[in-house]
Design a protein around this motif. Structure first.
Motif, PDB file in Angstrom:
ATOM      1  N   THR A  28     -11.460  -3.907  -8.590  1.00 10.99           N
ATOM      2  CA  THR A  28     -12.157  -4.431  -9.773  1.00 10.99           C
ATOM      3  C   THR A  28     -11.706  -3.718 -11.044  1.00 10.99           C
ATOM      4  OG1 THR A  28     -14.056  -4.922  -8.365  1.00 10.99           O
ATOM      5  CG2 THR A  28     -14.419  -5.009 -10.741  1.00 10.99           C
ATOM      6  N   THR A  65      -8.888  -2.265 -11.520  1.00 10.32           N
ATOM      7  CA  THR A  65      -7.508  -2.679 -11.787  1.00 10.32           C
ATOM      8  C   THR A  65      -7.461  -4.062 -12.434  1.00 10.32           C
ATOM      9  OG1 THR A  65      -6.790  -1.418  -9.858  1.00 10.32           O
ATOM     10  CG2 THR A  65      -5.224  -3.011 -10.757  1.00 10.32           C
ATOM     11  N   PHE A  66      -8.146  -5.056 -11.847  1.00 13.13           N
ATOM     12  CA  PHE A  66      -8.004  -6.394 -12.444  1.00 13.13           C
ATOM     13  C   PHE A  66      -8.724  -6.516 -13.783  1.00 13.13           C
ATOM     14  CE2 PHE A  66     -11.329  -7.824  -9.131  1.00 13.13           C
ATOM     15  CZ  PHE A  66     -12.319  -8.175 -10.014  1.00 13.13           C
ATOM     16  N   MET A  67      -9.792  -5.723 -13.980  1.00 12.61           N
ATOM     17  CA  MET A  67     -10.462  -5.752 -15.285  1.00 12.61           C
ATOM     18  C   MET A  67      -9.544  -5.166 -16.374  1.00 12.61           C
ATOM     19  SD  MET A  67     -13.645  -7.039 -15.077  1.00 12.61           S
ATOM     20  CE  MET A  67     -14.227  -6.507 -16.645  1.00 12.61           C
ATOM     21  N   ILE A 124      -6.241  -4.823 -16.342  1.00 15.23           N
ATOM     22  CA  ILE A 124      -5.073  -5.686 -16.565  1.00 15.23           C
ATOM     23  C   ILE A 124      -5.472  -6.952 -17.331  1.00 15.23           C
ATOM     24  CG2 ILE A 124      -3.247  -7.047 -15.442  1.00 15.23           C
ATOM     25  CD1 ILE A 124      -2.722  -4.087 -15.178  1.00 15.23           C
ATOM     26  N   ALA A 125      -6.626  -7.526 -16.982  1.00 19.77           N
ATOM     27  CA  ALA A 125      -7.083  -8.733 -17.682  1.00 19.77           C
ATOM     28  C   ALA A 125      -7.372  -8.406 -19.152  1.00 19.77           C
ATOM     29  CB  ALA A 125      -8.335  -9.295 -17.008  1.00 19.77           C
ATOM     30  N   PHE A 126      -7.963  -7.229 -19.398  1.00 21.92           N
ATOM     31  CA  PHE A 126      -8.259  -6.779 -20.758  1.00 21.92           C
ATOM     32  C   PHE A 126      -6.966  -6.629 -21.567  1.00 21.92           C
ATOM     33  CE2 PHE A 126      -8.719  -3.130 -23.661  1.00 21.92           C
ATOM     34  CZ  PHE A 126      -9.761  -3.560 -24.456  1.00 21.92           C
ATOM     35  N   THR A 150      -4.051  -7.996 -20.918  1.00 22.02           N
ATOM     36  CA  THR A 150      -3.409  -9.312 -21.045  1.00 22.02           C
ATOM     37  C   THR A 150      -4.071 -10.148 -22.135  1.00 22.02           C
ATOM     38  OG1 THR A 150      -2.981  -9.240 -18.672  1.00 22.02           O
ATOM     39  CG2 THR A 150      -2.693 -11.371 -19.753  1.00 22.02           C
ATOM     40  N   ALA A 151      -5.402 -10.211 -22.122  1.00 22.28           N
ATOM     41  CA  ALA A 151      -6.113 -11.032 -23.112  1.00 22.28           C
ATOM     42  C   ALA A 151      -5.867 -10.511 -24.528  1.00 22.28           C
ATOM     43  CB  ALA A 151      -7.610 -11.058 -22.798  1.00 22.28           C
ATOM     44  N   ASN A 152      -5.869  -9.178 -24.679  1.00 26.75           N
ATOM     45  CA  ASN A 152      -5.620  -8.605 -26.007  1.00 26.75           C
ATOM     46  C   ASN A 152      -4.183  -8.823 -26.462  1.00 26.75           C
ATOM     47  OD1 ASN A 152      -8.042  -7.159 -27.228  1.00 26.75           O
ATOM     48  ND2 ASN A 152      -8.106  -6.523 -25.086  1.00 26.75           N
ATOM     49  N   MET A 198      -2.294 -11.331 -25.621  1.00 24.67           N
ATOM     50  CA  MET A 198      -2.191 -12.749 -25.994  1.00 24.67           C
ATOM     51  C   MET A 198      -2.796 -12.987 -27.377  1.00 24.67           C
ATOM     52  SD  MET A 198      -0.738 -14.618 -23.603  1.00 24.67           S
ATOM     53  CE  MET A 198      -1.344 -16.300 -23.723  1.00 24.67           C
ATOM     54  N   TYR A 199      -3.904 -12.293 -27.656  1.00 21.17           N
ATOM     55  CA  TYR A 199      -4.605 -12.531 -28.913  1.00 21.17           C
ATOM     56  C   TYR A 199      -3.901 -11.863 -30.093  1.00 21.17           C
ATOM     57  CZ  TYR A 199      -8.339 -12.663 -32.386  1.00 21.17           C
ATOM     58  OH  TYR A 199      -9.067 -12.879 -33.526  1.00 21.17           O
TER      59      TYR A 199
END
Lengths: 147, 140
Positions: free
Chosen positions: B122, B124-126, B128-130, B132-134, B136-137
């Motif tokens: 959890t 790790t994926f949180m 990485i997702a954080f 990735t989203a930043n 992209m933004y």
């Protein structure tokens, strides 16, 4: 037979409750998830509440289960006793994090969004299944992993 | 796109997710893992796939109910070009399959059980997702 009907109905109800939870919490809305993950003026902290409340309930339930040898309607708990933190777990979580951070959609919301019949969500879910199929295919050549 | 801060509906939804996971564990001794349940669609005749298919059906029925009763609750678009939708879907499929779990199994159920695997997964994926989203933004 009666037991099977009870199991089927209750599992279906559990799925419905879970699905309603995903929709009401707006986990099914990619913008909500992306905004939770993005710092800056569009940050939306709502999803902390989803996770905290759901986890809080489950913490209490795990304490209850630890005192019992069996669940209410089955002979035993079907739980993973797999403890190894390995590269496979970390690599998988990295890839999942990439996909989740890009799309804002994890498997549950991806499934629920299928009912809207929007082509984007159907393509997304098909790709999720393809990814799982591919992994199982490659994995089958190596060894079986516990669930 | 901006979204409103909705702590109450988030808590109500979280409670429903928690209650559903609680019933599954207390009554049947099973963990509510959605990626695992979705996997059963690929092997529907496999032993142990039965309840997972029913669980998947329940999730879809929830969607249908909301679509019929309150369709404005089930909103959202994938704000990505088609090729990235495919890439993101493949990543979610491969990733959850390799990690044996996603936000439900590792996140809600595993973390509350204090499973080391689930905490590592959890976090790790949180993270990485954080990132990735930043990326992209802010860079996209």
């Amino acid at each position: 037979m009666k037991n099977k009907v009870v199991t089927f109905s209750l599992t279906l109800v559990v799925g419905i409750i879970f699905g309603l939870g995903l929709i009401i919490s707006q986990m099914t809305n990619p913008a909500k998830v992306i905004n939770f993950l993005t710092v800056g003026e569009k940050w939306d902290a709502s999803l902390i509440f989803v996770m905290a409340v759901a986890m809080g309930i489950m913490m209490i339930v795990w304490r209850w289960t630890s005192k019992r040898s069996a669940p209410l309607l089955a002979n035993s708990f079907t739980l993973s006793d797999f403890k190894l933190v390995d590269l496979r777990l970390i690599l998988g979580s990295v890839l999942f994090g990439l996909g989740w951070g890009l799309s804002g959609i994890c498997p549950g919301p991806g499934l629920v969004q299928l009912v809207t019949l929007k082509p984007d969500f159907i393509i997304f879910f098909a790709a999720v299944l393809a990814g799982m199929w591919l992994t199982n295919l490659l994995n089958g050549r190596n060894k079986k992993e516990p669930n | 796109m901006l979204t409103e801060f909705t702590p109450i509906s988030a808590s109500v939804g979280g409670a429903l997710i928690g209650i559903a996971s609680a019933i599954l564990l207390m009554v049947f001794g099973k963990v509510a893992g959605i990626s695992g349940a979705v996997q059963s669609l690929l092997n529907p005749l496999q032993k142990g796939a039965g309840w997972k298919l029913v669980f998947v059906a329940g999730l879809l029925i929830a969607g249908v109910i909301v679509q019929l009763v309150q369709p404005e609750l089930l909103v959202g678009e994938l704000d990505l070009p088609l090729w990235l939708i495919v890439v993101a879907g493949l990543l979610v499929g491969v990733g959850t399959s390799l990690a044996n779990g996603c936000t439900s199994g590792h996140g809600v159920c595993g973390m509350s059980r204090f499973s080391a695997r689930s905490w590592v997964a959890t976090i790790t994926f949180m993270v990485i997702a954080f990132v990735t989203a930043n990326a992209m933004y802010w860079l996209g």
